[in-house]
Motif scaffolding. Structure first.
Motif, short mmCIF file in Angstrom:
data_model
loop_
_atom_site.label_atom_id
_atom_site.label_comp_id
_atom_site.label_asym_id
_atom_site.label_seq_id
_atom_site.Cartn_x
_atom_site.Cartn_y
_atom_site.Cartn_z
N VAL A 1 0.84 -1.19 0.00
CA VAL A 1 0.00 0.00 0.00
C VAL A 1 0.88 1.25 0.00
CG1 VAL A 1 -1.75 1.31 1.25
CG2 VAL A 1 -1.86 -1.20 1.21
N LEU A 2 0.65 2.13 -0.95
CA LEU A 2 1.45 3.34 -1.10
C LEU A 2 0.74 4.59 -0.59
CD1 LEU A 2 2.84 2.75 -4.72
CD2 LEU A 2 3.89 2.09 -2.54
N ASP A 3 -0.59 4.61 -0.74
CA ASP A 3 -1.32 5.82 -0.38
C ASP A 3 -2.79 5.48 -0.18
OD1 ASP A 3 -1.84 8.45 0.13
OD2 ASP A 3 -1.58 9.17 -1.93
N THR A 4 -3.51 6.40 0.46
CA THR A 4 -4.94 6.22 0.69
C THR A 4 -5.68 7.49 0.31
OG1 THR A 4 -4.51 4.72 2.55
CG2 THR A 4 -6.72 5.68 2.38
N VAL A 5 -6.74 7.35 -0.47
CA VAL A 5 -7.61 8.47 -0.83
C VAL A 5 -9.05 7.99 -0.69
CG1 VAL A 5 -8.40 10.00 -2.66
CG2 VAL A 5 -5.96 9.52 -2.42
N ALA A 6 -9.74 8.55 0.31
CA ALA A 6 -11.13 8.16 0.59
C ALA A 6 -11.22 6.65 0.76
CB ALA A 6 -12.05 8.68 -0.52
N ASP A 7 -12.02 5.98 -0.09
CA ASP A 7 -12.22 4.53 0.02
C ASP A 7 -11.32 3.75 -0.92
OD1 ASP A 7 -14.20 4.92 1.95
OD2 ASP A 7 -15.75 5.14 0.42
N TRP A 8 -10.22 4.37 -1.34
CA TRP A 8 -9.30 3.73 -2.28
C TRP A 8 -7.90 3.63 -1.70
CZ3 TRP A 8 -10.80 1.93 -7.17
CH2 TRP A 8 -12.10 2.26 -7.56
N LYS A 9 -7.19 2.58 -2.10
CA LYS A 9 -5.79 2.39 -1.72
C LYS A 9 -4.93 2.32 -2.98
CE LYS A 9 -6.48 1.50 2.79
NZ LYS A 9 -5.86 2.23 3.92
#
Length: 253
Positions: free
Chosen positions: A225-233
């Motif tokens: 996992v590199l990043d998280t935006v809202a309900d997305w990875k």
């Protein structure tokens, strides 16, 4: 008690006392009995009830992973084997059973090739954890200081040269170890592995359902996992591919 694979199947083999409370120990033993009787779903429920209390161990994760394997639920099986491996990284039973579980996955992803220099560097830096490298640096610093003090207080020129040379060499090694320690620390901080739990999921180019699909993943595949935006990875595979996946389709380790 630890349950392990034998001859491609999982079988009960030994009894270990876990550092649980009396109640959880009884639940753990009951789960093991359910497993041995072929009641794998019942065993899973009981193992997870122990986790719900905040108690855990390598043996608990290991047995839970085996129970999932017996029900052909590969994602959680690999996930809990990986959790067990985090607590007991050199356990051969865990490594062997994890290999069996990984053989059940669909996605065949080849890692990016490494140069000989890169392999050599990884073998050296990966010998110890960043904490262990840090302790080595501290020991070298101590030796360096002692050698320098001996140099300062020695009267014979030969001894002074020897102590100065030792302190200089140790100082250079210490700087190298500090660099390795920092590198390993940064690597550990960026390490966010996760396991795909969805039977099949589409990885997108951007964190929204309207974006283009870049590739498809299946249950049990390990990603970073590199990043998280809202309900997305945002994830990366070992072959270097990058994309966005719905957060609920993976479980981070």
């Amino acid at each position: 008690m630890k349950i392990q694979l034998t001859y491609l199947f999982l079988a009960f083999i030994s009894s270990l006392t876990l550092a649980f409370g009396q109640e959880n120990t009884e639940v753990f033993n009951s789960a093991n009995n359910a497993y041995n009787e072929g009641k794998y779903q019942e065993a899973i429920t009981q193992y997870k009830s122990i986790l719900d209390t905040g108690e855990y161990s390598a043996e608990l994760y290991y047995n839970l992973a085996n129970a999932y394997y017996k029900t052909n639920v590969i994602g959680p099986s690999i996930y809990y084997f990986e959790k067990a491996l985090q607590l007991s990284p050199n356990d051969k039973d865990i490594l062997n059973n994890l290999a069996f579980a990984r053989n059940m996955t669909i996605d065949a992803i080849e890692p990016l090739p490494k140069t000989q220099l890169s392999k050599f560097s990884s073998n050296i830096t990966g010998t110890f954890t960043y904490n262990q490298w840090a302790w080595i640096a501290v020991i070298l610093a101590f030796i360096c200081v002692i050698s320098f003090l001996l140099y300062q207080f020695s009267y014979q020129s030969l001894q002074k040269r020897i102590y100065f040379l030792i302190s200089f060499i140790v100082f250079i090694f210490m700087l190298g170890i500090i660099a390795i320690t920092y590198q390993q620390y940064e690597k550990a901080q960026q390490d966010r592995p996760a396991i795909v739990f969805a039977a099949e999921t589409t990885v997108k180019a951007e964190p929204n359902l309207r974006s283009d699909a870049v590739f498809t993943l299946h249950e049990g595949t390990k990603v970073q996992v590199l990043d998280t935006v809202a309900d997305w990875k945002k994830i990366r595979l070992i072959d270097g591919k990058i994309g966005w996946i719905i957060a609920e389709d993976i479980n981070e380790l």
